[in-house]
Design a protein around this motif. Structure first.
Motif, PDB file in Angstrom:
ATOM      1  N   LYS A  82       8.444 -12.331 -11.465  1.00 59.94           N
ATOM      2  CA  LYS A  82       7.362 -11.380 -11.219  1.00 59.94           C
ATOM      3  C   LYS A  82       7.512 -10.847  -9.803  1.00 59.94           C
ATOM      4  CE  LYS A  82       3.981 -13.140 -14.418  1.00 59.94           C
ATOM      5  NZ  LYS A  82       2.596 -13.511 -14.643  1.00 59.94           N
ATOM      6  N   GLN A  83       7.354  -9.549  -9.685  1.00 61.87           N
ATOM      7  CA  GLN A  83       7.469  -8.893  -8.395  1.00 61.87           C
ATOM      8  C   GLN A  83       6.181  -8.118  -8.155  1.00 61.87           C
ATOM      9  OE1 GLN A  83      10.297  -5.559  -7.860  1.00 61.87           O
ATOM     10  NE2 GLN A  83      11.428  -7.041  -6.612  1.00 61.87           N
ATOM     11  N   SER A  84       5.567  -8.324  -6.997  1.00 64.38           N
ATOM     12  CA  SER A  84       4.301  -7.642  -6.726  1.00 64.38           C
ATOM     13  C   SER A  84       4.538  -6.147  -6.546  1.00 64.38           C
ATOM     14  CB  SER A  84       3.630  -8.232  -5.485  1.00 64.38           C
ATOM     15  OG  SER A  84       4.458  -8.056  -4.362  1.00 64.38           O
ATOM     16  N   LYS A  85       3.579  -5.358  -7.000  1.00 61.50           N
ATOM     17  CA  LYS A  85       3.647  -3.900  -6.904  1.00 61.50           C
ATOM     18  C   LYS A  85       2.920  -3.453  -5.642  1.00 61.50           C
ATOM     19  CE  LYS A  85       5.647  -3.257 -10.885  1.00 61.50           C
ATOM     20  NZ  LYS A  85       6.987  -2.789 -10.993  1.00 61.50           N
ATOM     21  N   CYS A  86       3.370  -2.378  -5.083  1.00 59.01           N
ATOM     22  CA  CYS A  86       2.782  -1.841  -3.866  1.00 59.01           C
ATOM     23  C   CYS A  86       1.395  -1.276  -4.161  1.00 59.01           C
ATOM     24  CB  CYS A  86       3.690  -0.740  -3.309  1.00 59.01           C
ATOM     25  SG  CYS A  86       3.129  -0.053  -1.759  1.00 59.01           S
ATOM     26  N   PRO A  87       0.361  -1.698  -3.420  1.00 62.10           N
ATOM     27  CA  PRO A  87      -0.988  -1.161  -3.613  1.00 62.10           C
ATOM     28  C   PRO A  87      -1.044   0.329  -3.251  1.00 62.10           C
ATOM     29  CG  PRO A  87      -1.030  -3.140  -2.247  1.00 62.10           C
ATOM     30  CD  PRO A  87       0.387  -2.757  -2.419  1.00 62.10           C
ATOM     31  N   PRO A  88      -1.949   1.074  -3.882  1.00 56.51           N
ATOM     32  CA  PRO A  88      -2.012   2.533  -3.656  1.00 56.51           C
ATOM     33  C   PRO A  88      -2.219   2.934  -2.191  1.00 56.51           C
ATOM     34  CG  PRO A  88      -3.374   1.908  -5.528  1.00 56.51           C
ATOM     35  CD  PRO A  88      -2.885   0.643  -4.911  1.00 56.51           C
ATOM     36  N   GLU A  89      -3.046   2.193  -1.437  1.00 52.03           N
ATOM     37  CA  GLU A  89      -3.277   2.578  -0.039  1.00 52.03           C
ATOM     38  C   GLU A  89      -2.026   2.379   0.815  1.00 52.03           C
ATOM     39  OE1 GLU A  89      -4.545  -1.703  -0.485  1.00 52.03           O
ATOM     40  OE2 GLU A  89      -5.007   0.135  -1.582  1.00 52.03           O
ATOM     41  N   LYS A  90      -1.237   1.352   0.504  1.00 52.90           N
ATOM     42  CA  LYS A  90       0.006   1.133   1.241  1.00 52.90           C
ATOM     43  C   LYS A  90       1.068   2.137   0.792  1.00 52.90           C
ATOM     44  CE  LYS A  90      -0.753  -3.629   2.552  1.00 52.90           C
ATOM     45  NZ  LYS A  90      -0.194  -4.965   2.688  1.00 52.90           N
ATOM     46  N   GLU A  91       1.053   2.495  -0.484  1.00 51.53           N
ATOM     47  CA  GLU A  91       1.987   3.507  -0.971  1.00 51.53           C
ATOM     48  C   GLU A  91       1.753   4.831  -0.253  1.00 51.53           C
ATOM     49  OE1 GLU A  91       3.112   6.010  -5.003  1.00 51.53           O
ATOM     50  OE2 GLU A  91       2.090   4.084  -5.220  1.00 51.53           O
ATOM     51  N   ALA A  92       0.502   5.227  -0.089  1.00 53.97           N
ATOM     52  CA  ALA A  92       0.184   6.478   0.604  1.00 53.97           C
ATOM     53  C   ALA A  92       0.644   6.428   2.060  1.00 53.97           C
ATOM     54  CB  ALA A  92      -1.310   6.757   0.530  1.00 53.97           C
ATOM     55  N   ALA A  93       0.461   5.289   2.714  1.00 56.91           N
ATOM     56  CA  ALA A  93       0.869   5.146   4.111  1.00 56.91           C
ATOM     57  C   ALA A  93       2.390   5.187   4.249  1.00 56.91           C
ATOM     58  CB  ALA A  93       0.316   3.843   4.690  1.00 56.91           C
ATOM     59  N   ILE A  94       3.100   4.556   3.329  1.00 50.88           N
ATOM     60  CA  ILE A  94       4.570   4.574   3.364  1.00 50.88           C
ATOM     61  C   ILE A  94       5.075   5.982   3.069  1.00 50.88           C
ATOM     62  CG2 ILE A  94       6.677   3.712   2.251  1.00 50.88           C
ATOM     63  CD1 ILE A  94       5.110   1.049   1.797  1.00 50.88           C
ATOM     64  N   ARG A  95       4.461   6.653   2.100  1.00 53.56           N
ATOM     65  CA  ARG A  95       4.849   8.034   1.782  1.00 53.56           C
ATOM     66  C   ARG A  95       4.678   8.936   2.998  1.00 53.56           C
ATOM     67  NH1 ARG A  95       1.232  11.167  -0.212  1.00 53.56           N
ATOM     68  NH2 ARG A  95       0.302   9.546  -1.458  1.00 53.56           N
ATOM     69  N   GLU A  96       3.574   8.748   3.723  1.00 52.04           N
ATOM     70  CA  GLU A  96       3.327   9.532   4.950  1.00 52.04           C
ATOM     71  C   GLU A  96       4.435   9.273   5.975  1.00 52.04           C
ATOM     72  OE1 GLU A  96       0.243   9.525   8.675  1.00 52.04           O
ATOM     73  OE2 GLU A  96      -0.570   9.011   6.700  1.00 52.04           O
ATOM     74  N   ALA A  97       4.835   8.010   6.110  1.00 55.72           N
ATOM     75  CA  ALA A  97       5.909   7.670   7.058  1.00 55.72           C
ATOM     76  C   ALA A  97       7.236   8.310   6.630  1.00 55.72           C
ATOM     77  CB  ALA A  97       6.062   6.163   7.163  1.00 55.72           C
ATOM     78  N   LEU A  98       7.542   8.270   5.355  1.00 54.26           N
ATOM     79  CA  LEU A  98       8.773   8.875   4.854  1.00 54.26           C
ATOM     80  C   LEU A  98       8.768  10.384   5.085  1.00 54.26           C
ATOM     81  CD1 LEU A  98       9.326   6.897   1.524  1.00 54.26           C
ATOM     82  CD2 LEU A  98      10.415   6.522   3.743  1.00 54.26           C
ATOM     83  N   GLU A  99       7.615  11.015   4.919  1.00 53.86           N
ATOM     84  CA  GLU A  99       7.499  12.445   5.199  1.00 53.86           C
ATOM     85  C   GLU A  99       7.662  12.716   6.690  1.00 53.86           C
ATOM     86  OE1 GLU A  99       3.706  13.443   3.527  1.00 53.86           O
ATOM     87  OE2 GLU A  99       4.492  13.539   1.484  1.00 53.86           O
ATOM     88  N   HIS A 100       7.089  11.850   7.518  1.00 53.40           N
ATOM     89  CA  HIS A 100       7.219  11.999   8.963  1.00 53.40           C
ATOM     90  C   HIS A 100       8.677  11.942   9.397  1.00 53.40           C
ATOM     91  CE1 HIS A 100       6.601  11.451  13.265  1.00 53.40           C
ATOM     92  NE2 HIS A 100       7.387  10.391  13.194  1.00 53.40           N
TER      93      HIS A 100
END
Length: 104
Positions: A82-100
């Motif tokens: 079992k592998q934990s899935k990224c929570p939506p709030e952390k996904e949004a923050a990581i997406r913002e960093a990738l865009e940056h």
């Protein structure tokens, strides 16, 4: 995009060379310049959202957006892991960093 110009057809006794000046700030970032490390992404997310994210979460989001990662040689031995899935709030923050970092 790269361009290669062939100037061998130039036949002139007066002109032996051509000077070309390129301003590098006019060009977009190359793929190598736009890659951020996992630590840079973690630091950006912590600084801008106050969230701590793991390498696993970053890898999941990079995979979701089609950023090709190297092959993972540290695969689990059992098929029922079992592998934990990224929570939506952390996904949004990581997406913002990738865009940056212009990775997406």
């Amino acid at each position: 995009m790269e361009s290669i110009v062939l100037l061998s057809k130039l036949k002139s006794n007066k002109l032996k060379h051509i000077n070309v000046e390129l301003e590098m700030d006019e060009f977009d970032l190359t793929a190598a310049e736009s890659k951020a490390t996992y630590e840079e992404i973690k630091d950006y997310v912590l600084k801008h959202s106050g969230l701590k994210v793991s390498n696993l979460y970053i890898a999941q989001i990079k995979q979701k957006y089609g950023i090709i990662e190297r092959a993972n040689y540290n695969l689990p031995k059992s098929e029922n892991f079992k592998q934990s899935k990224c929570p939506p709030e952390k996904e949004a923050a990581i997406r913002e960093a990738l865009e940056h970092f212009r990775m997406i």
